[in-house]
Design a protein around this motif. Structure first.
Motif, PDB file in Angstrom:
ATOM      1  N   GLU A  39     -55.809 -52.435   3.464  1.00 41.99           N
ATOM      2  CA  GLU A  39     -55.449 -52.556   4.879  1.00 41.99           C
ATOM      3  C   GLU A  39     -54.227 -51.693   5.193  1.00 41.99           C
ATOM      4  O   GLU A  39     -54.181 -50.988   6.207  1.00 41.99           O
ATOM      5  CB  GLU A  39     -55.164 -54.023   5.192  1.00 41.99           C
ATOM      6  CG  GLU A  39     -55.341 -54.366   6.667  1.00 41.99           C
ATOM      7  CD  GLU A  39     -55.213 -55.857   6.884  1.00 41.99           C
ATOM      8  OE1 GLU A  39     -56.076 -56.600   6.389  1.00 41.99           O
ATOM      9  OE2 GLU A  39     -54.231 -56.254   7.527  1.00 41.99           O
ATOM     10  N   ALA A  40     -53.225 -51.764   4.275  1.00 42.65           N
ATOM     11  CA  ALA A  40     -51.985 -51.005   4.474  1.00 42.65           C
ATOM     12  C   ALA A  40     -52.247 -49.505   4.483  1.00 42.65           C
ATOM     13  O   ALA A  40     -51.638 -48.759   5.233  1.00 42.65           O
ATOM     14  CB  ALA A  40     -50.981 -51.367   3.386  1.00 42.65           C
ATOM     15  N   TYR A  54     -57.061 -60.440  -3.166  1.00 37.97           N
ATOM     16  CA  TYR A  54     -56.115 -60.431  -2.043  1.00 37.97           C
ATOM     17  C   TYR A  54     -55.285 -59.156  -2.082  1.00 37.97           C
ATOM     18  O   TYR A  54     -55.075 -58.497  -1.054  1.00 37.97           O
ATOM     19  CB  TYR A  54     -55.186 -61.648  -2.122  1.00 37.97           C
ATOM     20  CG  TYR A  54     -55.875 -62.970  -1.828  1.00 37.97           C
ATOM     21  CD1 TYR A  54     -56.841 -63.063  -0.823  1.00 37.97           C
ATOM     22  CD2 TYR A  54     -55.546 -64.122  -2.539  1.00 37.97           C
ATOM     23  CE1 TYR A  54     -57.467 -64.263  -0.560  1.00 37.97           C
ATOM     24  CE2 TYR A  54     -56.166 -65.329  -2.278  1.00 37.97           C
ATOM     25  CZ  TYR A  54     -57.132 -65.398  -1.290  1.00 37.97           C
ATOM     26  OH  TYR A  54     -57.745 -66.578  -1.032  1.00 37.97           O
ATOM     27  N   SER A  55     -54.806 -58.846  -3.291  1.00 35.72           N
ATOM     28  CA  SER A  55     -53.927 -57.688  -3.427  1.00 35.72           C
ATOM     29  C   SER A  55     -54.662 -56.404  -3.032  1.00 35.72           C
ATOM     30  O   SER A  55     -54.141 -55.554  -2.322  1.00 35.72           O
ATOM     31  CB  SER A  55     -53.399 -57.659  -4.853  1.00 35.72           C
ATOM     32  OG  SER A  55     -53.464 -56.400  -5.388  1.00 35.72           O
ATOM     33  N   ARG A  56     -55.930 -56.287  -3.481  1.00 38.63           N
ATOM     34  CA  ARG A  56     -56.739 -55.090  -3.172  1.00 38.63           C
ATOM     35  C   ARG A  56     -56.986 -54.996  -1.664  1.00 38.63           C
ATOM     36  O   ARG A  56     -56.923 -53.910  -1.092  1.00 38.63           O
ATOM     37  CB  ARG A  56     -58.068 -55.213  -3.928  1.00 38.63           C
ATOM     38  CG  ARG A  56     -58.889 -53.946  -3.961  1.00 38.63           C
ATOM     39  CD  ARG A  56     -58.432 -53.034  -5.110  1.00 38.63           C
ATOM     40  NE  ARG A  56     -59.250 -51.817  -5.174  1.00 38.63           N
ATOM     41  CZ  ARG A  56     -58.950 -50.707  -4.514  1.00 38.63           C
ATOM     42  NH1 ARG A  56     -57.898 -50.658  -3.745  1.00 38.63           N
ATOM     43  NH2 ARG A  56     -59.722 -49.636  -4.636  1.00 38.63           N
ATOM     44  N   MET A  57     -57.243 -56.161  -1.047  1.00 37.41           N
ATOM     45  CA  MET A  57     -57.518 -56.169   0.400  1.00 37.41           C
ATOM     46  C   MET A  57     -56.284 -55.746   1.182  1.00 37.41           C
ATOM     47  O   MET A  57     -56.370 -54.961   2.132  1.00 37.41           O
ATOM     48  CB  MET A  57     -57.969 -57.577   0.843  1.00 37.41           C
ATOM     49  CG  MET A  57     -59.426 -57.864   0.550  1.00 37.41           C
ATOM     50  SD  MET A  57     -59.845 -59.590   0.778  1.00 37.41           S
ATOM     51  CE  MET A  57     -59.889 -59.684   2.544  1.00 37.41           C
ATOM     52  N   LEU A  58     -55.116 -56.277   0.758  1.00 39.00           N
ATOM     53  CA  LEU A  58     -53.868 -55.944   1.459  1.00 39.00           C
ATOM     54  C   LEU A  58     -53.542 -54.457   1.319  1.00 39.00           C
ATOM     55  O   LEU A  58     -53.139 -53.806   2.288  1.00 39.00           O
ATOM     56  CB  LEU A  58     -52.706 -56.791   0.903  1.00 39.00           C
ATOM     57  CG  LEU A  58     -52.721 -58.271   1.304  1.00 39.00           C
ATOM     58  CD1 LEU A  58     -51.629 -59.043   0.574  1.00 39.00           C
ATOM     59  CD2 LEU A  58     -52.532 -58.414   2.817  1.00 39.00           C
ATOM     60  N   ARG A  59     -53.780 -53.946   0.091  1.00 35.20           N
ATOM     61  CA  ARG A  59     -53.505 -52.526  -0.167  1.00 35.20           C
ATOM     62  C   ARG A  59     -54.418 -51.640   0.688  1.00 35.20           C
ATOM     63  O   ARG A  59     -53.975 -50.673   1.306  1.00 35.20           O
ATOM     64  CB  ARG A  59     -53.729 -52.220  -1.643  1.00 35.20           C
ATOM     65  CG  ARG A  59     -52.831 -51.107  -2.147  1.00 35.20           C
ATOM     66  CD  ARG A  59     -52.627 -51.148  -3.623  1.00 35.20           C
ATOM     67  NE  ARG A  59     -53.618 -51.973  -4.305  1.00 35.20           N
ATOM     68  CZ  ARG A  59     -54.241 -51.634  -5.407  1.00 35.20           C
ATOM     69  NH1 ARG A  59     -53.996 -50.488  -5.956  1.00 35.20           N
ATOM     70  NH2 ARG A  59     -55.100 -52.424  -5.991  1.00 35.20           N
TER      71      ARG A  59
END
Lengths: 242, 285
Positions: B240-241, B233-238
């Motif tokens: 995306e950001a 999740y953290s990698r995906m959010l990063r």
């Protein structure tokens, strides 16, 4: 962990053995039991229901972990090595129902080096039990006979028979007792637990009386007869009179 | 002794396992038959039946694989319980073998049986895909398009697309996933056997105890799995950001590796639990 095997070690030694059941209100089934069993004896393990006979037998066979104290068989703790020398007949039917009698014989022959197939087939023939019979088709009494045949077909050092004659008819009882005596090896010991004292009295050398989880008496049958002038059965009834 | 013990374990498990594989085979056959009943022309008259047939076939296959997988696990659990903690346990535990050998024989045979079932599921999956493909080819041939002639090109395109999208070759992904599945399978079996043993602590209701233990252990495992998802999740959010394009495998691989390590840890923990219960806490009725 296991101590070294020594031929000088007694066949069975029990040191300050206790078994407490925490889920039964801390009930002590076996209480500070000490016992030394030599080779070459037929011993009756006697006592009323719930006195701890089966619990003691289970601990000797490693089926129950003691709360404290220790059991030694040939100087070894219960384990793979001790199971090699003990032939145990439980009070329950432990045979896999889906198997045939012949398959059970193969099973025992596979795992126990001292198992004699010839002896087993000969006993099956004497009792008229077909080796091809599937265990689920046999009556409870016949299954018990098959179990006894399997246990007595071993050339073990210690036989522990828990209620071996309880579920069979009187004619079969005679056969079973004959089997026990016939297979008796002077170097081995048989421990027989039963309520049917009068039936087995004639084959016993010694008796162990248990009461409330403790050893009450361990003596020879001859000593009871000479000192008490009574049969073991009569003495048992006197000792455990309600 | 391990070989002898495994031989008898296999003898006890093979018939119910064969029945389960038979059920799986029958449901696959029925699914294939349903697929073939779908009208290749897919015209207006037959569309209702075709869609119904497709849905039915998918449902039948789905329930077939779920039922057989759960059934196999139940068969393994019941055999372990019967031969270890009921009257048959008197024979099992008086055999002249070490408890660790006894447990190893039961675990290895159970894992092999479950893997056999999983292989069966994979094989039926190929059969279903083959049936669909053949049938689609029939439809396309009816329309004058010959898919099978373009199959090589399609597979090459799929493989390239997979590498572009996921950042790993298709073969590499299959190999990684196969290892993951084997470890997950071992972990699942060890969990079930461990919970059967833990259930013995409730001496008056041993089976209910085992079921409660299973749900408790599974709840903990689900929570840990959720934690293992956090890196993804953290990698995906990063990504995306920062408007990055990161291959999928790079995103999910930390989670998969964590899950793999967790499955290994669960297997070890459950093995220790089983050994402890079969030695120090053994209490046959």
């Amino acid at each position: 962990m296991n101590e070294q095997y020594t031929t000088a070690a007694p066949l069975l030694q029990i040191n300050d053995l206790c078994k407490r059941y925490p889920n039964m209100g801390n009930y002590m089934s076996v209480f500070h039991m000490n016992l030394t069993i030599p080779r070459g004896r037929i011993i009756g393990l006697l006592g009323p229901n719930g006195c701890g006979k089966t619990t003691l037998i289970k601990m000797i066979n490693g089926l129950l972990a003691p709360t404290s104290g220790a059991v030694y068989i040939n100087g070894l703790f219960p384990g793979a090595e001790s199971k090699r020398v003990i032939s145990y007949l439980p009070e329950r039917t432990y045979l896999e129902n889906g198997m045939k009698v012949r398959q059970m014989i193969d099973y025992f022959a596979d795992f126990y080096e001292d198992f004699s197939k010839e002896k087993a087939y000969s006993m099956l023939e004497s009792l008229g039990i077909s080796p091809e019979a599937r265990l689920k088709t046999l009556s409870k009494g016949t299954k018990e006979k098959v179990q006894l045949i399997l246990v007595m077909s071993r050339n073990a050092e210690l036989y522990i028979l828990d209620e071996p004659i309880a579920g069979v008819d009187p004619a079969a009882r005679d056969y079973i007792l004959r089997t026990i005596i016939t297979n008796y090896n002077p170097n081995s010991t048989i421990i027989l637990s039963t309520h049917l004292i009068s039936d087995i009295e004639s084959v016993l050398d010694d008796v162990i009386f248990m009461k409330n989880g403790s050893l009450m008496l361990y003596t020879s049958v001859d000593a009871i007869r000479s000192q008490q002038n009574k049969s073991v059965d009569a003495y048992f009834r006197e000792v455990y009179a309600c | 002794m391990l070989g002898k013990l495994m031989k008898y374990e296999w003898r006890g498990l093979r018939l119910p396992l064969l029945i389960m594989l038979g059920i799986l085979g029958a449901s696959t056959l029925l699914t294939c038959l349903l697929i073939f009943t779908i009208n290749p022309r897919f015209d207006n008259v037959a569309t209702g039946f075709s869609v119904m047939g497709l849905v039915l076939s998918i449902l039948l296959y789905y329930f077939g694989i779920i039922g057989c997988s759960v059934g196999t696990m139940l068969i393994i659990a019941i055999r372990f319980y019967k031969t270890t903690y009921t009257d048959e346990g008197y024979l099992t535990h008086t055999l002249p073998v070490e408890t660790k050998t006894l447990l190893a024989a039961k675990t290895i045979t159970a894992v092999l049986c479950y893997l056999l079932m999983l292989l069966g599921v994979v094989a039926t999956l190929f059969i279903i895909i083959g049936a669909i493909y053949t049938h689609v080819c029939n439809i396309s041939a009816y329309e004058g398009v010959y898919f099978d002639q373009q199959l090589g090109e399609m597979l090459a395109e799929l493989s390239d697309g997979f590498r572009r999208e996921y950042g790993i070759s298709f073969g590499g992904f299959v190999a990684f996933y196969a290892i993951f599945m084997v470890v997950a399978c071992i972990s699942a079996i060890m969990t079930v056997l461990g919970c059967v043993s833990l259930g013995q602590l409730y001496t008056k209701h041993r089976i209910i105890g085992a079921i409660i233990a299973y749900f408790a252990v599974m709840s903990v495992q689900q929570f840990i799995s959720y934690l293992a998802m956090l890196p993804t999740y953290s990698r995906m959010l990063r990504a995306e950001a920062m408007a990055e394009t990161i291959p999928m495998f790079e995103i999910i691989s930390p989670t998969m590796i964590l899950s793999l390590l967790w499955a290994v840890a669960v297997s070890v923990i459950m093995h220790i639990v089983n050994l402890h219960m079969m030695t120090k806490r053994l209490n046959l009725e």
